[in-house]
Design a protein around this motif. Structure first.
Motif, PDB file in Angstrom:
ATOM      1  N   ILE A  11    -103.570  41.755  21.956  1.00 48.71           N
ATOM      2  CA  ILE A  11    -103.075  42.916  22.712  1.00 48.71           C
ATOM      3  C   ILE A  11    -104.083  44.051  22.619  1.00 48.71           C
ATOM      4  N   GLU A  12    -104.538  44.359  21.415  1.00 51.92           N
ATOM      5  CA  GLU A  12    -105.500  45.448  21.230  1.00 51.92           C
ATOM      6  C   GLU A  12    -106.788  45.180  21.985  1.00 51.92           C
ATOM      7  N   THR A  22    -101.865  52.349  25.198  1.00 49.42           N
ATOM      8  CA  THR A  22    -101.907  52.188  23.746  1.00 49.42           C
ATOM      9  C   THR A  22    -100.762  51.279  23.300  1.00 49.42           C
ATOM     10  N   LEU A  23    -100.950  50.699  22.148  1.00 45.68           N
ATOM     11  CA  LEU A  23     -99.912  49.894  21.520  1.00 45.68           C
ATOM     12  C   LEU A  23     -99.176  50.792  20.538  1.00 45.68           C
ATOM     13  N   ILE A  28     -96.399  48.596  24.807  1.00 47.78           N
ATOM     14  CA  ILE A  28     -97.599  49.267  25.304  1.00 47.78           C
ATOM     15  C   ILE A  28     -97.119  50.451  26.130  1.00 47.78           C
ATOM     16  N   THR A  29     -97.843  51.564  26.014  1.00 42.59           N
ATOM     17  CA  THR A  29     -97.403  52.793  26.655  1.00 42.59           C
ATOM     18  C   THR A  29     -98.559  53.480  27.369  1.00 42.59           C
ATOM     19  N   ARG A  30     -98.188  54.289  28.350  1.00 39.62           N
ATOM     20  CA  ARG A  30     -99.192  55.075  29.076  1.00 39.62           C
ATOM     21  C   ARG A  30     -98.468  56.229  29.732  1.00 39.62           C
ATOM     22  N   THR A  31     -99.055  57.411  29.684  1.00 40.22           N
ATOM     23  CA  THR A  31     -98.564  58.567  30.428  1.00 40.22           C
ATOM     24  C   THR A  31     -99.645  58.986  31.411  1.00 40.22           C
ATOM     25  N   PHE A  32     -99.268  59.065  32.672  1.00 44.32           N
ATOM     26  CA  PHE A  32    -100.173  59.515  33.732  1.00 44.32           C
ATOM     27  C   PHE A  32     -99.871  60.970  34.045  1.00 44.32           C
ATOM     28  N   GLY A  77     -87.954  38.992  22.577  1.00 46.01           N
ATOM     29  CA  GLY A  77     -87.535  39.733  21.384  1.00 46.01           C
ATOM     30  C   GLY A  77     -88.081  41.144  21.319  1.00 46.01           C
ATOM     31  N   GLY A  78     -88.393  41.736  22.497  1.00 48.47           N
ATOM     32  CA  GLY A  78     -88.915  43.098  22.521  1.00 48.47           C
ATOM     33  C   GLY A  78     -90.380  43.192  22.127  1.00 48.47           C
ATOM     34  N   LYS A  79     -91.104  42.101  22.263  1.00 44.60           N
ATOM     35  CA  LYS A  79     -92.534  42.061  21.928  1.00 44.60           C
ATOM     36  C   LYS A  79     -93.365  42.141  23.207  1.00 44.60           C
TER      37      LYS A  79
END
Length: 101
Positions: A11-12, A22-23, A28-32, A77-79
């Motif tokens: 993933i990284e 980012t993890l 994984i997340t991102r803000t635009f 499982g939320g992965k």
């Protein structure tokens, strides 16, 4: 059949190809950041369309001039899975057309 969770190292490594993502924990997340609320709303609708096409939906938050995503796979499982990285890449491809940074 549920998607298989990816190893953290993979993933990284893959996130290096997706600037701004980012993890965080098991997501994984991102803000635009966008030039206006209208542009942010437009990107949100575009992301919703992509999510429907992929049949894979994230937590998606519309702010005044921001759009935030938090992505993982409930059926794993939320992965984080390949589906999550595919969604992130598709969003990353359309975001600049909305003026996102």
């Amino acid at each position: 059949m549920p998607a298989a969770p990816l190893p953290r190292e993979e993933i990284e490594n893959r996130l290096r190809e997706l600037p701004g993502w980012t993890l965080e924990g098991d997501r994984i997340t991102r803000t635009f950041h966008l030039p206006s609320h209208f542009a942010a709303a437009g990107l949100t609708l575009h992301i919703a369309q992509i999510q429907d096409e992929l049949n894979h939906h994230s937590d998606l938050t519309l702010g005044y001039n921001t759009v935030a995503l938090q992505v993982n796979s409930h059926d794993a499982g939320g992965k984080v899975t390949e589906k999550d990285l595919t969604l992130a890449a598709r969003v990353e491809a359309v975001a600049p057309g909305h003026g996102a940074e």
